[in-house]
Design a protein around this motif. Structure first.
Motif, PDB file in Angstrom:
ATOM      1  N   LEU A 180       0.838  -1.211   0.000  1.00 32.92           N
ATOM      2  CA  LEU A 180       0.000   0.000   0.000  1.00 32.92           C
ATOM      3  C   LEU A 180       0.868   1.254   0.000  1.00 32.92           C
ATOM      4  O   LEU A 180       0.549   2.241  -0.678  1.00 32.92           O
ATOM      5  CB  LEU A 180      -0.924  -0.001   1.219  1.00 32.92           C
ATOM      6  CG  LEU A 180      -2.129  -0.948   1.172  1.00 32.92           C
ATOM      7  CD1 LEU A 180      -2.852  -0.966   2.523  1.00 32.92           C
ATOM      8  CD2 LEU A 180      -3.105  -0.514   0.068  1.00 32.92           C
ATOM      9  N   ARG A 181       1.934   1.218   0.769  1.00 32.97           N
ATOM     10  CA  ARG A 181       2.837   2.370   0.806  1.00 32.97           C
ATOM     11  C   ARG A 181       3.575   2.562  -0.515  1.00 32.97           C
ATOM     12  O   ARG A 181       4.069   3.657  -0.801  1.00 32.97           O
ATOM     13  CB  ARG A 181       3.844   2.193   1.943  1.00 32.97           C
ATOM     14  CG  ARG A 181       3.216   2.434   3.321  1.00 32.97           C
ATOM     15  CD  ARG A 181       4.184   2.189   4.438  1.00 32.97           C
ATOM     16  NE  ARG A 181       3.599   2.582   5.712  1.00 32.97           N
ATOM     17  CZ  ARG A 181       4.057   2.214   6.900  1.00 32.97           C
ATOM     18  NH1 ARG A 181       5.132   1.407   6.968  1.00 32.97           N
ATOM     19  NH2 ARG A 181       3.468   2.610   8.000  1.00 32.97           N
ATOM     20  N   SER A 182       3.648   1.506  -1.304  1.00 33.73           N
ATOM     21  CA  SER A 182       4.273   1.613  -2.629  1.00 33.73           C
ATOM     22  C   SER A 182       3.257   2.007  -3.704  1.00 33.73           C
ATOM     23  O   SER A 182       3.568   1.926  -4.899  1.00 33.73           O
ATOM     24  CB  SER A 182       4.914   0.272  -3.002  1.00 33.73           C
ATOM     25  OG  SER A 182       5.882  -0.116  -2.048  1.00 33.73           O
ATOM     26  N   ASN A 183       2.051   2.398  -3.253  1.00 33.52           N
ATOM     27  CA  ASN A 183       0.983   2.860  -4.156  1.00 33.52           C
ATOM     28  C   ASN A 183       0.509   1.772  -5.127  1.00 33.52           C
ATOM     29  O   ASN A 183       0.109   2.058  -6.255  1.00 33.52           O
ATOM     30  CB  ASN A 183       1.434   4.089  -4.946  1.00 33.52           C
ATOM     31  CG  ASN A 183       1.632   5.302  -4.051  1.00 33.52           C
ATOM     32  OD1 ASN A 183       0.853   5.527  -3.120  1.00 33.52           O
ATOM     33  ND2 ASN A 183       2.669   6.081  -4.326  1.00 33.52           N
ATOM     34  N   LYS A 184       0.545   0.498  -4.664  1.00 26.80           N
ATOM     35  CA  LYS A 184       0.034  -0.589  -5.486  1.00 26.80           C
ATOM     36  C   LYS A 184      -1.486  -0.641  -5.377  1.00 26.80           C
ATOM     37  O   LYS A 184      -2.073  -0.308  -4.355  1.00 26.80           O
ATOM     38  CB  LYS A 184       0.621  -1.939  -5.045  1.00 26.80           C
ATOM     39  CG  LYS A 184       2.141  -2.016  -5.119  1.00 26.80           C
ATOM     40  CD  LYS A 184       2.632  -1.921  -6.561  1.00 26.80           C
ATOM     41  CE  LYS A 184       4.142  -2.080  -6.628  1.00 26.80           C
ATOM     42  NZ  LYS A 184       4.662  -1.972  -8.022  1.00 26.80           N
ATOM     43  N   THR A 185      -2.125  -1.085  -6.436  1.00 28.62           N
ATOM     44  CA  THR A 185      -3.580  -1.232  -6.418  1.00 28.62           C
ATOM     45  C   THR A 185      -3.966  -2.513  -5.671  1.00 28.62           C
ATOM     46  O   THR A 185      -3.112  -3.373  -5.413  1.00 28.62           O
ATOM     47  CB  THR A 185      -4.137  -1.298  -7.843  1.00 28.62           C
ATOM     48  OG1 THR A 185      -3.611  -2.477  -8.491  1.00 28.62           O
ATOM     49  CG2 THR A 185      -3.728  -0.056  -8.646  1.00 28.62           C
ATOM     50  N   VAL A 186      -5.239  -2.640  -5.351  1.00 27.07           N
ATOM     51  CA  VAL A 186      -5.715  -3.827  -4.645  1.00 27.07           C
ATOM     52  C   VAL A 186      -5.499  -5.072  -5.503  1.00 27.07           C
ATOM     53  O   VAL A 186      -5.098  -6.131  -5.006  1.00 27.07           O
ATOM     54  CB  VAL A 186      -7.208  -3.675  -4.278  1.00 27.07           C
ATOM     55  CG1 VAL A 186      -7.734  -4.960  -3.632  1.00 27.07           C
ATOM     56  CG2 VAL A 186      -7.410  -2.495  -3.348  1.00 27.07           C
ATOM     57  N   THR A 187      -5.730  -4.958  -6.803  1.00 21.22           N
ATOM     58  CA  THR A 187      -5.517  -6.098  -7.707  1.00 21.22           C
ATOM     59  C   THR A 187      -4.059  -6.536  -7.689  1.00 21.22           C
ATOM     60  O   THR A 187      -3.758  -7.740  -7.647  1.00 21.22           O
ATOM     61  CB  THR A 187      -5.926  -5.725  -9.137  1.00 21.22           C
ATOM     62  OG1 THR A 187      -7.287  -5.277  -9.144  1.00 21.22           O
ATOM     63  CG2 THR A 187      -5.794  -6.912 -10.068  1.00 21.22           C
TER      64      THR A 187
END
Length: 312
Positions: A180-187
């Protein structure tokens, strides 16, 4: 003569049971698929007399039955047994223990000859009275203790699987926070979880595929596969991340992390204590047998000396 009649009765019961098992019409129409033919036979056996008198109906379970059902699911034995068939399996082992006790009693006088034939040792000095008293008591305890093994194994397996299913949760939780901190999406997060070699790898693989088809159904499936409330909340946050700020979700997950680690460590300690108790308890039966073997002849000799002195 008595043992011959007893043996014939048991043969009749077994033949009747086999006939009932093959032609049982009271089975549910939606028959269950088991891992092997043996477990399917045990399931069919649970509908036959006398086993059906001692088991619960899978469609109408009591609190005890629901507890057994949870243990079967946690241990993974639900692919082998239903509650009804597991209870029938325990009853069958108990009946077998009783049968072995009677068989041992019937053969107790033949044991010296049997040992002489098998081991080629001199057994003429073995006292038939001593053998009968000691062996009947010891074998009865051992056989009856053996009938308790299915329940003990089920509880131990369920606790072991519960610990295994929870030990990776803090790592998976921390991995999700980092994603999440790496700005990844939920998918992307769910796809990454499928690549980790964790206890729940197959769960994430299925959940990811379901999420691609329907996001809500995918998250609902993932929530249903875990029992830890802190970890389940992670899926709630991932599902609502579009509504709330990403940093707020990360902050909530960070605060849950300490509680998750504490709960996991507590569960491990409880399991270690339980295993220690079981390992100590498992020594009771052999030590009891040793004490009985050593103490019974002394007690018998003392009683004889006391009776002789009283007569004199």
């Amino acid at each position: 003569m008595i043992y011959s009649i007893f043996f014939m009765v048991w043969v009749g019961v077994i033949l009747t049971l086999l006939l009932q098992t093959k032609s049982n019409k009271s089975l549910p129409t939606n028959d269950i698929t088991f891992e092997s033919t043996f477990y399917h036979l045990v399931y069919r056996m649970s509908f036959a007399i006398p086993f059906k008198w001692f088991v619960e109906d899978d469609r109408n379970l009591t609190n005890k039955g629901r507890k057994t059902e949870r243990l079967l699911i946690q241990s993974g034995y639900n692919k082998k047994f239903t509650v009804q068939s597991f209870m029938a399996f325990k009853v069958a082992i108990f009946f077998a223990s009783i049968l072995l006790i009677f068989v041992t009693i019937g053969l107790i006088d033949k044991l010296p000859s049997l040992f002489h034939w098998l081991l080629k040792v001199d057994t003429t000095r073995i006292s038939e009275e001593g053998v009968s008293i000691d062996m009947i008591l010891i074998t009865s305890i051992l056989y009856l203790a053996f009938s308790l093994f299915p329940g003990i194994i089920l509880r131990q397996k369920a606790k072991k699987e519960l610990v295994n299913s929870n030990k990776d949760l803090p790592i998976l939780h921390m991995f999700t926070i980092l994603m999440l901190r790496s700005n990844k999406t939920v998918t992307e997060i769910l796809f990454a979880l499928t690549k980790l070699n964790s206890y729940h790898k197959k769960v994430f693989e299925r959940g990811y595929l379901m999420y691609l088809r329907n996001k809500h159904e995918g998250m609902e499936y993932l929530r249903s596969q875990f029992e830890n409330a802190r970890f389940i909340e992670m899926f709630n946050l991932l599902e609502d991340i579009g509504t709330y700020a990403r940093e707020e979700c990360i902050s909530i997950m960070d605060s849950n992390m300490k509680s998750l680690i504490h709960e996991t460590n507590t569960l491990k300690r409880r399991n270690d204590i339980t295993r220690l108790v079981y390992s100590e308890a498992s020594m009771v039966v052999p030590f009891s047998a040793i004490i009985l073997l050593g103490a019974a002849p002394i007690v018998i000799a003392g009683l004889r000396m006391f009776s002789l002195s009283t007569v004199m």
